[in-house]
Design an enzyme around this catalytic site. Structure first.
Site, mmCIF file in Angstrom:
data_model
loop_
_atom_site.group_PDB
_atom_site.id
_atom_site.type_symbol
_atom_site.label_atom_id
_atom_site.label_comp_id
_atom_site.label_asym_id
_atom_site.label_seq_id
_atom_site.Cartn_x
_atom_site.Cartn_y
_atom_site.Cartn_z
ATOM 1 N N ASP A 1 13.591 3.042 14.516
ATOM 2 C CA ASP A 1 13.104 4.388 14.816
ATOM 3 C C ASP A 1 14.169 5.431 14.484
ATOM 4 O O ASP A 1 13.880 6.505 13.969
ATOM 5 C CB ASP A 1 12.740 4.492 16.309
ATOM 6 N N ASP B 1 13.700 8.505 12.097
ATOM 7 C CA ASP B 1 13.856 9.868 12.610
ATOM 8 C C ASP B 1 14.851 10.667 11.773
ATOM 9 O O ASP B 1 14.659 11.831 11.492
ATOM 10 C CB ASP B 1 14.378 9.839 14.056
ATOM 11 N N SER C 1 8.289 19.262 20.901
ATOM 12 C CA SER C 1 9.368 18.301 21.121
ATOM 13 C C SER C 1 10.687 18.961 20.741
ATOM 14 O O SER C 1 10.720 20.152 20.431
ATOM 15 C CB SER C 1 9.108 17.025 20.333
ATOM 16 N N LEU C 2 11.752 18.193 20.755
ATOM 17 C CA LEU C 2 13.073 18.799 20.602
ATOM 18 C C LEU C 2 13.696 18.505 19.245
ATOM 19 O O LEU C 2 13.504 17.419 18.684
ATOM 20 C CB LEU C 2 14.005 18.263 21.691
ATOM 21 N N GLU D 1 21.162 17.674 30.569
ATOM 22 C CA GLU D 1 20.348 16.763 31.388
ATOM 23 C C GLU D 1 20.209 15.430 30.666
ATOM 24 O O GLU D 1 20.423 15.358 29.462
ATOM 25 C CB GLU D 1 18.904 17.312 31.528
ATOM 26 N N LYS E 1 18.076 12.622 28.870
ATOM 27 C CA LYS E 1 16.795 12.575 28.158
ATOM 28 C C LYS E 1 16.130 11.258 28.550
ATOM 29 O O LYS E 1 16.519 10.184 28.086
ATOM 30 C CB LYS E 1 17.032 12.655 26.644
ATOM 31 N N ASP F 1 13.733 8.245 28.749
ATOM 32 C CA ASP F 1 12.921 7.576 27.738
ATOM 33 C C ASP F 1 11.607 7.132 28.379
ATOM 34 O O ASP F 1 11.472 6.006 28.849
ATOM 35 C CB ASP F 1 13.691 6.370 27.190
ATOM 36 N N ARG G 1 0.985 14.660 26.297
ATOM 37 C CA ARG G 1 1.412 15.585 25.255
ATOM 38 C C ARG G 1 0.396 15.642 24.115
ATOM 39 O O ARG G 1 0.137 16.695 23.554
ATOM 40 C CB ARG G 1 2.766 15.129 24.715
ATOM 41 N N GLU H 1 8.801 13.831 32.740
ATOM 42 C CA GLU H 1 8.761 12.549 32.046
ATOM 43 C C GLU H 1 8.407 11.451 33.032
ATOM 44 O O GLU H 1 9.065 11.295 34.061
ATOM 45 C CB GLU H 1 10.150 12.297 31.446
ATOM 46 N N TYR I 1 11.171 18.568 34.702
ATOM 47 C CA TYR I 1 12.314 19.258 34.094
ATOM 48 C C TYR I 1 12.015 20.630 33.487
ATOM 49 O O TYR I 1 12.936 21.298 33.028
ATOM 50 C CB TYR I 1 13.028 18.367 33.075
ATOM 51 N N LYS J 1 20.346 22.487 27.091
ATOM 52 C CA LYS J 1 19.417 23.616 27.170
ATOM 53 C C LYS J 1 20.164 24.909 27.484
ATOM 54 O O LYS J 1 21.107 24.885 28.276
ATOM 55 C CB LYS J 1 18.396 23.373 28.291
ATOM 56 N N LYS K 1 20.738 12.565 20.573
ATOM 57 C CA LYS K 1 20.142 11.217 20.618
ATOM 58 C C LYS K 1 21.213 10.139 20.546
ATOM 59 O O LYS K 1 22.125 10.204 19.719
ATOM 60 C CB LYS K 1 19.195 11.037 19.428
ATOM 61 N N CYS L 1 3.331 -30.800 27.448
ATOM 62 C CA CYS L 1 4.503 -30.321 28.182
ATOM 63 C C CYS L 1 5.751 -31.037 27.658
ATOM 64 O O CYS L 1 5.755 -32.271 27.578
ATOM 65 C CB CYS L 1 4.321 -30.612 29.675
ATOM 66 N N CYS M 1 7.035 -33.462 30.730
ATOM 67 C CA CYS M 1 6.333 -34.633 31.266
ATOM 68 C C CYS M 1 5.185 -35.114 30.370
ATOM 69 O O CYS M 1 4.471 -36.037 30.730
ATOM 70 C CB CYS M 1 5.805 -34.337 32.667
ATOM 71 N N CYS N 1 1.672 -26.157 32.546
ATOM 72 C CA CYS N 1 1.677 -27.602 32.686
ATOM 73 C C CYS N 1 1.021 -27.864 34.043
ATOM 74 O O CYS N 1 1.511 -27.412 35.070
ATOM 75 C CB CYS N 1 3.113 -28.136 32.678
ATOM 76 N N CYS O 1 5.815 -32.598 37.559
ATOM 77 C CA CYS O 1 6.576 -32.498 36.304
ATOM 78 C C CYS O 1 8.056 -32.224 36.637
ATOM 79 O O CYS O 1 8.362 -31.293 37.386
ATOM 80 C CB CYS O 1 5.976 -31.352 35.478
HETATM 81 S S1 IVH Z 1 12.783 19.415 27.544
HETATM 82 C C1 IVH Z 1 10.105 22.417 25.188
HETATM 83 N N1 IVH Z 1 14.120 17.727 29.029
HETATM 84 O O1 IVH Z 1 12.097 14.139 25.202
HETATM 85 C C2 IVH Z 1 11.130 21.426 25.546
HETATM 86 N N2 IVH Z 1 12.585 16.839 27.450
HETATM 87 O O2 IVH Z 1 11.431 15.378 21.981
HETATM 88 C C3 IVH Z 1 10.628 20.396 26.441
HETATM 89 N N3 IVH Z 1 12.404 14.390 27.494
HETATM 90 O O3 IVH Z 1 9.010 15.424 24.330
HETATM 91 C C4 IVH Z 1 11.422 19.170 26.504
HETATM 92 N N4 IVH Z 1 13.848 14.056 29.133
HETATM 93 O O4 IVH Z 1 9.122 14.134 26.490
HETATM 94 C C5 IVH Z 1 13.207 17.860 28.044
HETATM 95 N N5 IVH Z 1 15.327 16.367 30.471
HETATM 96 C C6 IVH Z 1 14.430 16.505 29.494
HETATM 97 C C7 IVH Z 1 13.783 15.406 28.910
HETATM 98 C C8 IVH Z 1 12.868 15.604 27.872
HETATM 99 C C9 IVH Z 1 13.010 13.489 28.281
HETATM 100 C C10 IVH Z 1 11.437 14.053 26.427
HETATM 101 C C11 IVH Z 1 10.241 14.949 26.327
HETATM 102 C C12 IVH Z 1 10.249 15.476 24.926
HETATM 103 C C13 IVH Z 1 11.202 14.556 24.230
HETATM 104 C C14 IVH Z 1 12.007 15.279 23.169
#
Ligand code: IVH
Length: 680
Positions: free
Chosen positions: A35, A39, A84-85, A114, A116, A118, A137, A171, A219, A290, A314, A407, A410, A423, A428
């Site tokens: 991924d 990306d 997304s970010l 903060e 991120k 998953d 989303r 999240e 968040y 942020k 990332k 098995c 046995c 089994c 066994c």
């Molecule tokens: S802020 C408009 N803060 O990461 C900005 N995103 O592509 C909103 N994610 O789609 C996102 N932890 O699902 C933000 N502390 C965090 C996050 C977070 C996870 C996810 C979110 C977003 C993706 C980034």
């Protein structure tokens, strides 16, 4: 600097390459790259296309905006696009982004870092403080309405502490420990907690979602009527916490103290958090930086894809590629057969991996995995390593691996039950070793000296056929056998004697009844079923109702308990252990014994709200302390209903069953007078 010519060549190359990967990923379900690699290519393409929009190809793969829209759920348009970010992969990348914000922002800024998480992004729409809709989303503009499922997530408030109109983004995730426990019980397990969380939020039955302990960190928030005076992200997070949301406490604010535009300690902080990643209880795939000042956020605005005021840093995906050398088969204590891949040892994240569970045949079929294939393996923190996908097929012509018919321990013919294979022979040897190893384990009876080798030795020697046998072996007679000195023999004999004092709760867990771990045992005993005798009486009289009514008990748990305790071999095992002197009952605590047991043999249900017993669990405690059993629903077995104000359907049910109904005042009199309701 990019020249137009260079950019044109690179855009063509990236578009071609990404199109090929999209085909492998989406059509063939056989991704060729990780991924992260994908990306990065996509990011580069987006960057070049942003720089030279005129060079963007009409069929550019960047136009395929990812979408998690699914069928079966109503589609809802988001009031604000869920973007997304943008991403960076290095500390320098983050500093460059900060510098761009600073120049554009035209004022002294502070930045918040903060984790991120998953997981799965979810937007919660509240109207006058009530949860109106929970929407995935989707493609950023339209998402799926999964409200009934979201309502089962305990950290999502159904009602806020204030009647606000607000959209909250967060999240949804599953802690690693819960993932590891739960995934083992899944028909077709998931490769990682994110996939399991995503699958769970999309269950068609919300009762199934409710069985998974999902959580949500909130968040971001936006107001329909901006009545709240919030000026910074930190204030938003504080407000979210006050409103009743779970907010991740891992947060750092970096201010430009001397106004020279340096936030030099940010890269160090990013590195430190990345180091701590594997120790967290949940998975993160990066950090989010942020802009703290909301006014500047408005000013910076958005590109078509993401906000300019936030950036994802990332981490590299903890993934590695290696070859499957062989696939072996393990027989568990319940007879369940688990295929395990032996792979060429490889470093994934911080650990060396040489064995990877493949769960069951369905999982192998989904991967189309064969011996000799090259696979991508992930290992996130203390999550069990998983094969994510086959990267390259073997050249020996091996086809998808199949479980054997017999098995390996046995030789009994294996049987399939749902997605798993078993089994069926309880005697066994591998099952016996597994059953005993579980019984003696640290978390159960904790018998020192009974390591796997010792247990296998005792079973192979024919001295032990089942759990009770470990209490009758003459350990002294083994002195002289390989690994058996006098000291060892003495230690084993002493350990078995000592284990007879282990409390009933541990004995019950140690018996290894499927789906009946520590949590279920605590619920059972706390509900007043304190002895094996009581439990077996219920099984023999077919009284499943009382157990199903215990809060937290599902029908599945009760069915599995009944099936196990109806099995003649299990009954014999328990009977022998009782005779050997193990603990099969638990006395009430001292405090409870001092109270008159006025509710003994009674089954109480509590409903409505109370003045003196808020929360309601206080009333339950009073009942249990006086010998009564408590249940969460009214059945024909319920003898008493304690009904507070606002009691609804339970009151009607109780009336229809002729259950004794008690109000708060009567209940208090019962407690104070120590009298039962005989006087009524
Ligand atoms: S802020 C408009 N803060 O990461 C900005 N995103 O592509 C909103 N994610 O789609 C996102 N932890 O699902 C933000 N502390 C965090 C996050 C977070 C996870 C996810 C979110 C977003 C993706 C980034």
């Amino acid at each position: 600097m990019e020249t137009v010519e260079h950019a044109q060549v690179e855009i063509a190359r990236l578009s071609e390459e990404l199109r090929r990967h999209q085909h492998h990923y989406y059509v063939e379900a056989q991704p060729l790259v990780s991924d992260t690699q994908y990306d990065r290519m996509m990011d580069r393409l987006l960057y070049l296309e942003g720089l030279y929009p005129e060079l963007k190809l009409s069929d550019s793969p960047s136009q395929r905006v990812g979408s998690d829209l699914g069928t079966g759920f109503p589609e809802v348009r988001h009031t604000v696009p869920v973007l997304s970010l943008d991403k960076a992969y290095t500390g320098d990348g983050v500093l460059q982004w900060i510098e761009r914000c600073r120049q554009r922002g035209e004022q002294r800024l502070s930045f918040v870092v903060e984790e991120k998480i998953d997981g799965v992004s979810l937007v919660l729409y509240y109207e006058k403080g009530l949860l109106a809709r929970a929407v995935t989303r989707g493609n950023g503009f339209v998402g799926n309405d999964v409200t009934p499922n979201a309502k089962t997530i305990k950290s999502i408030p159904l009602r806020l502490s204030r009647p606000l109109d607000i959209a909250v983004r967060g999240e949804v995730f599953l802690p690693k420990e819960d993932f590891n426990t739960l995934n083992g019980t899944m028909e077709v397990p998931y490769a990682n907690p994110r996939n399991l969380a995503a699958g769970t939020i999309r269950r068609l039955k919300s009762s199934e979602t409710a069985m998974v302990p999902l959580k949500m960190f909130a968040y971001e928030a936006s107001f329909t009527n901006p009545t709240e005076a919030v000026h910074s992200h930190v204030e938003i997070l504080r407000l979210l916490k006050d409103l009743g949301f779970l907010v991740n406490p891992s947060l750092a604010v970096f201010a430009d103290a001397d106004g020279d535009g340096t936030y030099g300690d940010i890269p160090d902080y990013l590195g430190k958090l990345e180091q701590q990643r594997s120790t967290l209880a949940y998975e993160i795939d990066g950090l989010v930086i942020k802009v703290n000042e909301l006014g500047v956020r408005d000013f910076l605005g958005y590109t078509g894809h993401h906000p300019r005021w936030a950036l994802a840093y990332k981490f590299d995906a903890p993934e590695a590629q290696t070859e499957v050398l062989d696939i072996g088969v393990q027989v568990g204590r319940t007879g369940r057969i688990t295929p395990v891949a032996r792979v060429k040892t490889v470093k994934v994240g911080n650990s060396m991996v040489s064995n990877v569970t493949l769960h069951n045949q369905d999982y192998i079929n989904l991967l189309e995995l064969a011996i000799g294939d090259t696979v991508a393996i992930s290992k996130r923190g203390d999550v069990i390593p998983a094969v994510e996908r086959v990267v390259e097929k073997n050249e020996e012509g091996n086809t998808t691996w199949q479980l054997p018919a017999e098995c390996p321990s046995c030789k009994t013919t294996l049987v399939r039950n749902g997605a798993h294979t078993f089994c069926p022979n309880g005697a066994c040897p591998d099952q016996v070793v597994g059953r005993i190893s579980f019984f003696v384990g640290r978390q159960q009876m904790d018998l020192d000296g009974f390591g796997p080798e010792t247990v296998s030795f005792l079973v192979d020697k024919g001295l032990v056929h089942d759990i009770p046998d470990i209490y009758t072996v003459d350990y002294d007679a083994l002195v002289g056998e390989p690994g058996f000195g006098e000291k060892k023999a003495g230690a084993l004999a002493q350990a078995v004697e000592k284990s007879k004092e282990q409390p009933y709760r541990l004995v019950l867990v140690a018996l290894g009844i499927p789906d009946f771990g520590k949590k279920a045992v605590d619920l059972l005993v706390n509900a007043g079923i304190r002895s094996m005798k009581q439990l077996l009486e219920m099984v023999d009289s077919g009284d499943a109702e009382t157990l199903v009514a215990i809060k937290g008990f599902g029908k599945k748990t009760v069915d599995s308990l009944f099936a196990e305790l109806s099995d003649a071999k299990v009954r014999e095992r328990i009977a022998r252990l009782i005779l050997l002197g193990l603990q099969f009952s638990e006395a009430a605590t001292d405090a409870e014994e001092m109270l008159p047991q006025i509710f003994r043999n009674q089954v109480w249900c509590v409903t409505g709200s109370f003045e003196r017993f808020a929360p309601r669990s206080l009333a339950l405690k009073e009942i249990e302390a006086r010998g009564g059993r408590t249940t969460s629903s009214v059945t024909s077995k319920t003898s008493h209903l304690l009904a507070g104000s606002g009691a609804g359907s339970k009151l009607q049910q109780a009336q229809s069953f002729g259950t004794t109904i008690v109000d708060e005042q009567q209940f208090i009199r019962m407690l104070e007078g120590g009298e039962s309701d005989d006087s009524r």
